[in-house]
Design an enzyme around this catalytic site. Sequence first.
Site, mmCIF file in Angstrom:
data_model
loop_
_atom_site.group_PDB
_atom_site.id
_atom_site.type_symbol
_atom_site.label_atom_id
_atom_site.label_comp_id
_atom_site.label_asym_id
_atom_site.label_seq_id
_atom_site.Cartn_x
_atom_site.Cartn_y
_atom_site.Cartn_z
ATOM 1 N N TYR A 109 0.849 -1.185 0.000
ATOM 2 C CA TYR A 109 0.000 0.000 0.000
ATOM 3 C C TYR A 109 0.885 1.235 0.000
ATOM 4 O O TYR A 109 1.887 1.295 0.725
ATOM 5 C CB TYR A 109 -0.900 0.011 1.240
ATOM 6 C CG TYR A 109 -1.691 1.297 1.426
ATOM 7 C CD1 TYR A 109 -2.956 1.439 0.874
ATOM 8 C CD2 TYR A 109 -1.164 2.365 2.154
ATOM 9 C CE1 TYR A 109 -3.692 2.612 1.041
ATOM 10 C CE2 TYR A 109 -1.882 3.545 2.320
ATOM 11 C CZ TYR A 109 -3.140 3.656 1.766
ATOM 12 O OH TYR A 109 -3.850 4.825 1.925
ATOM 13 N N GLU A 197 -3.680 7.380 -3.983
ATOM 14 C CA GLU A 197 -3.637 6.109 -3.262
ATOM 15 C C GLU A 197 -3.497 4.961 -4.253
ATOM 16 O O GLU A 197 -4.268 4.869 -5.200
ATOM 17 C CB GLU A 197 -4.899 5.933 -2.427
ATOM 18 C CG GLU A 197 -4.916 4.665 -1.587
ATOM 19 C CD GLU A 197 -6.179 4.532 -0.764
ATOM 20 O OE1 GLU A 197 -6.119 4.752 0.454
ATOM 21 O OE2 GLU A 197 -7.245 4.234 -1.347
#
Length: 389
Positions: A109, A197
Amino acid sequence: MNLHEYQAKKILASYGIPVPDGRVAASADEAVAAAQALGGKVWVVKAQVHAGGRGKAGGVKLAHDADQVRAAAAGMLGKRLVTKQTGPAGLPVEKVYVECGSEIERELYVSLTLNRERGRIAVVASAAGGMDIEEVAHKTPEQILSVTVHPATGLEPFQARQLAFGLGLGPKQVDQFQSIVTALYRLYIERDASLIEINPLIVSKGGGLTALDAKLDIEANALFRQKEMAALRDPDQEDPMELRASEHDLSYVSLDGNIACMVNGAGLAMATMDLIKLHGGKPANFLDVGGGATSDRVTAAFQLILSNPQVRAILVNIFGGIVRCDLIADGIINAVKNVGVAVPVVVRLEGTNAQVARERLAASGLAIIAAADLTDAAKKVIAATRKAA
């Protein structure tokens, strides 16, 4: 302003960030054609909505042949996808993104956002990427790594390497991760982003890093200089009332209560909603008419909040600094007359010409309830709501 995944990935690719090959489709036939053009044996069909959590909601499907691609696309297009981030109404799926399947070794991530406490951009990363990243952040926050970027120096190489080492990447992957994060930082600055993101950023079985998903939000206040980004806006993914508000330069956010709020100033609006909650009410919206509120804008605000069928009362809380209270009073009187307000209206006015404004409201002959202060206004609007119910 949010972008769709396929739009975000196109922008990422323009900055040299590796993304899988993919094509957007608006019909099942187009989805099949996209898969055939991409080639390969496995494809992923993804619903394009402005919300996360698509995988758990059935908005991401694997397909191993053309029939499965067609079925997956047909099962999404024309429907509304409900995820944890959309609310019960969901969002309409008008396009799907067909992408080549990837061989995944690990899921990571990475994101860039603003650390408001420090007033700096933060780069956040975790070795526990994937669909459960929110749960990871809640239950095991030690797995979340972060560095903040000094605006004078920009993202420094050692910061990118620090995150890469924390993710357990190998030497070649460290270099690639550094290149990716540096490009993301440049994108963040140049495109006036408020959030980037990538979840997941995968390590493929070949050892390379690829952005398997992408979320890109552009700061709405910067759209005047981001014409290319503004052209990517999808109004069908936005709340219709919030979209209408933007056409009148009103700051509006829909909520689930029954007391509509019309306030000038974001801080005062937040305080107004807090007091309504404190005394047992539920705000139906956040609405900031701005410091330069006019009679026309007040009328537009009334029309907007009354289009919500849940509204049972309206609280108008205006502090006349830049704008005079008597002008706001005229706007309220005209709006109540012209719009046809059928719910109780509680008004609290303070500031320039406040006394004159109160006198005009009292002399209007309209069923407008005056309030002495903000607490009094909150209590009166809640009482009026309960009486109306």
